[in-house]
Scaffold this motif. Structure first.
Motif, PDB file in Angstrom:
ATOM      1  N   ALA A 257       0.843  -1.419   0.381  1.00  0.00           N
ATOM      2  CA  ALA A 257      -0.098  -0.083   0.265  1.00  0.00           C
ATOM      3  C   ALA A 257       0.845   1.145   0.402  1.00  0.00           C
ATOM      4  CB  ALA A 257      -0.656  -0.209   1.113  1.00  0.00           C
ATOM      5  N   THR A 259       1.140   5.059   1.067  1.00  0.00           N
ATOM      6  CA  THR A 259       0.322   6.279   1.838  1.00  0.00           C
ATOM      7  C   THR A 259      -0.388   7.624   1.496  1.00  0.00           C
ATOM      8  OG1 THR A 259       2.361   7.701   3.026  1.00  0.00           O
ATOM      9  CG2 THR A 259       1.522   5.339   4.020  1.00  0.00           C
ATOM     10  N   GLU A 284       0.000   5.218   8.437  1.00  0.00           N
ATOM     11  CA  GLU A 284      -1.301   4.850   7.572  1.00  0.00           C
ATOM     12  C   GLU A 284      -2.160   4.973   7.225  1.00  0.00           C
ATOM     13  OE1 GLU A 284      -0.282   1.414  10.165  1.00  0.00           O
ATOM     14  OE2 GLU A 284       2.171   1.530   9.880  1.00  0.00           O
ATOM     15  N   SER A 287      -4.514   5.197   3.271  1.00  0.00           N
ATOM     16  CA  SER A 287      -3.212   4.566   2.095  1.00  0.00           C
ATOM     17  C   SER A 287      -4.420   3.601   1.334  1.00  0.00           C
ATOM     18  CB  SER A 287      -2.589   3.525   2.553  1.00  0.00           C
ATOM     19  OG  SER A 287      -1.737   3.902   4.484  1.00  0.00           O
TER      20      SER A 287
END
Length: 313
Positions: A257, A259, A284, A287
């Protein structure tokens, strides 16, 4: 619930003489696949060779009523990969499934104690073996518009107190998985390529000490990681280019992932601004899951990335 069967299909399983590879091969064969059981028969550090492990697994499959042949070639060379695929093709005329499981831990200790040769051997067995066997079978699958490939990575590439070669090889295996999956999907080919990072008792786990080794033998036998591979090798598998953590009768998705990060504005980003806003970069929340390179670059909409679809992406 219908059973996941592999009747009429042919599978190649590398490193299938022991442990995880043996469990994968036995599961596929028990569900109807004809299996080429590949294993060079070396020790867990890549030394030596023996026909015993591959022959034993093949014999176990036949004794249980399945169909299997043993293969003793090394996956770590181009000619070896071609020979493995050729035997399956000569014997059964097709290859539907490849499980790239072979691996070895050759280099040991910190990076400054690893020899160049040991590092290269680690890469050639796990990452190279995945490349060489897949390369040899790819055109066959492409022309038939069907294939299921499961590459075996390891959580070692996420970081652990080990030598450098094995984690590097297993990280490369995931990169190859994403590349192959994207290429096949972009051309609407029914070739699914996925990856697993199994936790299972094996010869290598004895390097972790008695406490961990005994716990893994109790809760993480190789068979407890086989069912996810069976699904990923099946016609019904719904995804491609994915990674899964397996073992202990558990299956979890592993993903990448990005951010939201920090945008300073065009031409304004400095090391000092990065320092001051690093918490925002590192956070996070919100994300975005990315499945490929296009998903990542498309987060910045200032460039017409779509112009590269079908060529660069």
């Amino acid at each position: 619930m219908s059973e996941c069967r592999f009747d009429g299909q042919v599978a190649i399983v590398t490193g299938a003489g022991n442990g995880l590879g043996r469990a994968y091969a036995r599961l596929l064969a028990a569900r109807g696949a004809r299996v080429l059981v590949n294993d060079l028969g070396g020790d867990m550090h890549g030394a030596g060779a023996s026909r015993g492990p591959a022959a034993r697994t093949a014999q176990e499959i036949v004794a249980a009523g399945g169909i299997a042949e043993a293969n003793f070639d090394s996956v770590a060379t181009g000619p070896g990969g071609k020979s493995i695929v050729k035997q399956a093709m000569d014997t059964w005329g097709q290859v539907d499934i490849v499980i790239n499981n072979a691996g070895a831990v050759v280099a040991r200790g910190p990076i400054d104690e690893n020899t160049d040769d040991d590092f290269c051997t680690d890469l050639m067995v796990a990452a190279g073996g995945t490349f060489f066997v897949t390369k040899a079978v790819w055109r066959h699958m492409w022309d038939r518009n069907y294939g299921r490939i499961v590459n075996v990575s390891s959580s070692a590439f996420l970081g652990m107190n080990s030598s450098a070669g094995y984690p590097a090889a297993k990280g490369a295996t995931w990169g190859l998985t994403r590349n192959l999956a994207y290429r096949a999907t972009s051309q609407d080919k029914d070739i699914k390529v996925n990856c697993v990072m199994p936790t299972a008792a094996a010869r290598m786990t004895k390097l972790m000490g008695d406490a961990i080794s005994h716990g893994m033998e109790r809760y993480y036998p190789p068979e407890s990681a086989a069912a996810p591979v069976g699904y990923l090798a099946h016609r019904d598998v719904a995804v491609s280019g994915e990674m899964f953590a397996t073992g202990g009768d558990i299956m979890r998705r592993v993903f990448v992932a990005v951010t939201p990060g920090y945008d300073a504005g065009e031409g304004r980003l400095t090391p000092e601004l990065v320092r001051e806003n690093f918490g925002t970069v590192f956070g996070e929340a919100n994300s975005t899951l990315v499945l490929n390179a296009y998903d990542k670059v498309a987060l910045d909409r200032r460039v017409d990335w779509q112009a590269g679809l079908g060529s660069v992406f």
